[in-house]
Design a protein around this motif. Structure first.
Motif, PDB file in Angstrom:
ATOM      1  N   GLU A 100      59.211  52.776  56.747  1.00 57.39           N
ATOM      2  CA  GLU A 100      59.135  51.959  57.947  1.00 57.39           C
ATOM      3  C   GLU A 100      60.207  50.887  57.887  1.00 57.39           C
ATOM      4  O   GLU A 100      60.402  50.258  56.850  1.00 57.39           O
ATOM      5  N   VAL A 101      60.884  50.689  58.991  1.00 51.34           N
ATOM      6  CA  VAL A 101      61.905  49.655  59.082  1.00 51.34           C
ATOM      7  C   VAL A 101      61.516  48.733  60.218  1.00 51.34           C
ATOM      8  O   VAL A 101      61.295  49.166  61.340  1.00 51.34           O
ATOM      9  N   SER A 102      61.424  47.454  59.919  1.00 50.74           N
ATOM     10  CA  SER A 102      61.089  46.475  60.929  1.00 50.74           C
ATOM     11  C   SER A 102      62.371  46.022  61.614  1.00 50.74           C
ATOM     12  O   SER A 102      63.295  45.561  60.952  1.00 50.74           O
ATOM     13  N   LYS A 104      64.128  43.564  64.362  1.00 52.41           N
ATOM     14  CA  LYS A 104      63.968  42.393  65.212  1.00 52.41           C
ATOM     15  C   LYS A 104      64.539  42.705  66.579  1.00 52.41           C
ATOM     16  O   LYS A 104      65.461  43.498  66.722  1.00 52.41           O
ATOM     17  N   ARG A 105      63.980  42.051  67.575  1.00 53.12           N
ATOM     18  CA  ARG A 105      64.421  42.301  68.940  1.00 53.12           C
ATOM     19  C   ARG A 105      65.926  42.103  69.095  1.00 53.12           C
ATOM     20  O   ARG A 105      66.583  42.846  69.813  1.00 53.12           O
ATOM     21  N   SER A 106      66.515  41.134  68.410  1.00 54.81           N
ATOM     22  CA  SER A 106      67.962  40.903  68.507  1.00 54.81           C
ATOM     23  C   SER A 106      68.749  42.096  67.991  1.00 54.81           C
ATOM     24  O   SER A 106      69.881  42.327  68.410  1.00 54.81           O
ATOM     25  N   ALA A 107      68.160  42.872  67.081  1.00 54.41           N
ATOM     26  CA  ALA A 107      68.845  44.054  66.566  1.00 54.41           C
ATOM     27  C   ALA A 107      68.869  45.183  67.586  1.00 54.41           C
ATOM     28  O   ALA A 107      69.624  46.137  67.449  1.00 54.41           O
ATOM     29  N   LEU A 108      68.040  45.080  68.633  1.00 54.65           N
ATOM     30  CA  LEU A 108      68.011  46.113  69.664  1.00 54.65           C
ATOM     31  C   LEU A 108      69.367  46.234  70.341  1.00 54.65           C
ATOM     32  O   LEU A 108      69.789  47.328  70.704  1.00 54.65           O
ATOM     33  N   VAL A 109      70.058  45.113  70.499  1.00 52.37           N
ATOM     34  CA  VAL A 109      71.380  45.140  71.120  1.00 52.37           C
ATOM     35  C   VAL A 109      72.312  46.035  70.312  1.00 52.37           C
ATOM     36  O   VAL A 109      73.038  46.854  70.865  1.00 52.37           O
ATOM     37  N   GLU A 110      72.260  45.897  68.988  1.00 48.80           N
ATOM     38  CA  GLU A 110      73.082  46.751  68.134  1.00 48.80           C
ATOM     39  C   GLU A 110      72.660  48.205  68.262  1.00 48.80           C
ATOM     40  O   GLU A 110      73.495  49.099  68.354  1.00 48.80           O
ATOM     41  N   ALA A 111      71.347  48.439  68.277  1.00 50.80           N
ATOM     42  CA  ALA A 111      70.847  49.810  68.369  1.00 50.80           C
ATOM     43  C   ALA A 111      71.226  50.449  69.696  1.00 50.80           C
ATOM     44  O   ALA A 111      71.518  51.641  69.761  1.00 50.80           O
ATOM     45  N   ALA A 112      71.252  49.648  70.766  1.00 48.19           N
ATOM     46  CA  ALA A 112      71.591  50.176  72.087  1.00 48.19           C
ATOM     47  C   ALA A 112      73.020  50.685  72.125  1.00 48.19           C
ATOM     48  O   ALA A 112      73.329  51.643  72.828  1.00 48.19           O
ATOM     49  N   ASP A 120      63.933  56.419  65.974  1.00 44.57           N
ATOM     50  CA  ASP A 120      64.655  56.139  64.730  1.00 44.57           C
ATOM     51  C   ASP A 120      64.273  54.812  64.089  1.00 44.57           C
ATOM     52  O   ASP A 120      64.682  54.533  62.963  1.00 44.57           O
ATOM     53  N   PHE A 121      63.533  53.984  64.792  1.00 43.32           N
ATOM     54  CA  PHE A 121      63.138  52.695  64.248  1.00 43.32           C
ATOM     55  C   PHE A 121      61.792  52.304  64.834  1.00 43.32           C
ATOM     56  O   PHE A 121      61.296  52.946  65.749  1.00 43.32           O
ATOM     57  N   GLU A 122      61.208  51.263  64.265  1.00 44.30           N
ATOM     58  CA  GLU A 122      59.874  50.840  64.659  1.00 44.30           C
ATOM     59  C   GLU A 122      59.886  49.361  65.014  1.00 44.30           C
ATOM     60  O   GLU A 122      60.405  48.554  64.260  1.00 44.30           O
ATOM     61  N   PHE A 123      59.305  49.024  66.158  1.00 46.52           N
ATOM     62  CA  PHE A 123      59.104  47.624  66.522  1.00 46.52           C
ATOM     63  C   PHE A 123      57.786  47.168  65.922  1.00 46.52           C
ATOM     64  O   PHE A 123      56.833  47.943  65.838  1.00 46.52           O
ATOM     65  N   ARG A 124      57.744  45.899  65.531  1.00 48.00           N
ATOM     66  CA  ARG A 124      56.499  45.311  65.034  1.00 48.00           C
ATOM     67  C   ARG A 124      56.271  44.008  65.783  1.00 48.00           C
ATOM     68  O   ARG A 124      57.163  43.180  65.867  1.00 48.00           O
ATOM     69  N   MET A 125      55.059  43.876  66.306  1.00 52.35           N
ATOM     70  CA  MET A 125      54.721  42.667  67.053  1.00 52.35           C
ATOM     71  C   MET A 125      53.332  42.208  66.646  1.00 52.35           C
ATOM     72  O   MET A 125      52.528  42.989  66.140  1.00 52.35           O
ATOM     73  N   VAL A 138      56.389  50.989  74.365  1.00 53.74           N
ATOM     74  CA  VAL A 138      55.719  52.268  74.118  1.00 53.74           C
ATOM     75  C   VAL A 138      55.995  53.234  75.264  1.00 53.74           C
ATOM     76  O   VAL A 138      56.289  54.418  75.047  1.00 53.74           O
ATOM     77  N   ASP A 139      55.927  52.737  76.507  1.00 56.57           N
ATOM     78  CA  ASP A 139      56.190  53.592  77.669  1.00 56.57           C
ATOM     79  C   ASP A 139      57.613  54.155  77.651  1.00 56.57           C
ATOM     80  O   ASP A 139      57.865  55.240  78.170  1.00 56.57           O
ATOM     81  N   GLU A 140      58.549  53.413  77.042  1.00 57.45           N
ATOM     82  CA  GLU A 140      59.931  53.877  76.937  1.00 57.45           C
ATOM     83  C   GLU A 140      60.131  54.824  75.756  1.00 57.45           C
ATOM     84  O   GLU A 140      61.248  55.267  75.505  1.00 57.45           O
ATOM     85  N   GLY A 141      59.049  55.094  75.023  1.00 55.89           N
ATOM     86  CA  GLY A 141      59.133  56.042  73.922  1.00 55.89           C
ATOM     87  C   GLY A 141      59.396  55.427  72.553  1.00 55.89           C
ATOM     88  O   GLY A 141      59.586  56.149  71.576  1.00 55.89           O
ATOM     89  N   HIS A 142      59.390  54.106  72.468  1.00 60.52           N
ATOM     90  CA  HIS A 142      59.607  53.445  71.189  1.00 60.52           C
ATOM     91  C   HIS A 142      58.337  53.458  70.346  1.00 60.52           C
ATOM     92  O   HIS A 142      57.230  53.456  70.882  1.00 60.52           O
ATOM     93  N   THR A 143      58.509  53.465  69.046  1.00 59.51           N
ATOM     94  CA  THR A 143      57.383  53.336  68.131  1.00 59.51           C
ATOM     95  C   THR A 143      57.118  51.849  67.946  1.00 59.51           C
ATOM     96  O   THR A 143      58.041  51.084  67.674  1.00 59.51           O
ATOM     97  N   LEU A 144      55.870  51.456  68.109  1.00 59.65           N
ATOM     98  CA  LEU A 144      55.515  50.049  68.001  1.00 59.65           C
ATOM     99  C   LEU A 144      54.262  49.918  67.163  1.00 59.65           C
ATOM    100  O   LEU A 144      53.293  50.632  67.378  1.00 59.65           O
TER     101      LEU A 144
END
Length: 180
Positions: A100-102, A104-112, A120-125, A138-144
């Motif tokens: 599992e890789v946590s 951060k929301r700021s890293a989403l920009v890099e992932a985009a 390929d990655f997991e959000f944690r909230m 979740v609706d967009e298909g992300h693992t959370l």
């Protein structure tokens, strides 16, 4: 650093403050928004709802101030029972990533900007924080995965979270205002 941190952490050890927070219906309701309960049975309905909505969970029995062996032994027993209880929950996910890789929301920009797909990655909230955003991801298909805390030491946990950064205090105060 949060200038209120020492004061908030000092308040975290106050049983009188915890009792005051618990007795006032407004603050007690806000606590329930962020902590799933004090006993092992209380998080189960919350966990079922989160799993049914496509989110994964990480349940934690809070032990902010475990310093004695007897308390540690009781925590181990609680976790053993918790594992049995969680095994009874029907999770809609059939495959959980081994690593599992946590992110951060700021890293989403890099992932985009890369060729990563939502799986390929997991959000944690945190439980109780930005529920509509959790559902959108979740609706967009992300693992959370939602961190779902419970236990009698909830007060120390919440105070520590508030002390971590000033924005958490502002968020807690907004949650109080929304309850009015």
């Amino acid at each position: 650093m949060n200038p209120l941190r020492p004061v908030i952490l000092a308040a975290a050890g106050s049983g009188r403050m915890k009792n005051a927070v618990t007795r006032v219906p407004l603050t007690a309701a806000v606590v329930r928004r962020f902590v799933a309960g004090e006993t092992r049975g209380e998080p189960a309905p919350v966990a079922r709802d989160l799993l049914a909505s496509g989110r994964m969970i990480s349940v934690d029995f809070l032990g902010e101030y475990t310093t004695e062996q007897s308390t540690a032994n009781a925590a181990v027993a609680e976790y053993m029972s918790l594992i049995d209880d969680l095994a009874a929950l029907e999770a809609p996910h059939t495959l959980v990533p081994a690593v599992e890789v946590s992110v951060k929301r700021s890293a989403l920009v890099e992932a985009a900007g890369s060729r990563r797909s939502p799986g390929d990655f997991e959000f944690r909230m945190l439980y109780g924080i930005r529920d509509p955003e959790q559902r959108r991801l979740v609706d967009e298909g992300h693992t959370l995965r939602v961190y779902l805390p419970y236990g009698t030491q909830w007060y120390g946990y919440l105070m520590r979270r508030i002390a971590e950064r000033p924005a958490n205090l502002a968020f807690f105060l907004r949650a109080l205002a929304e309850r009015r």
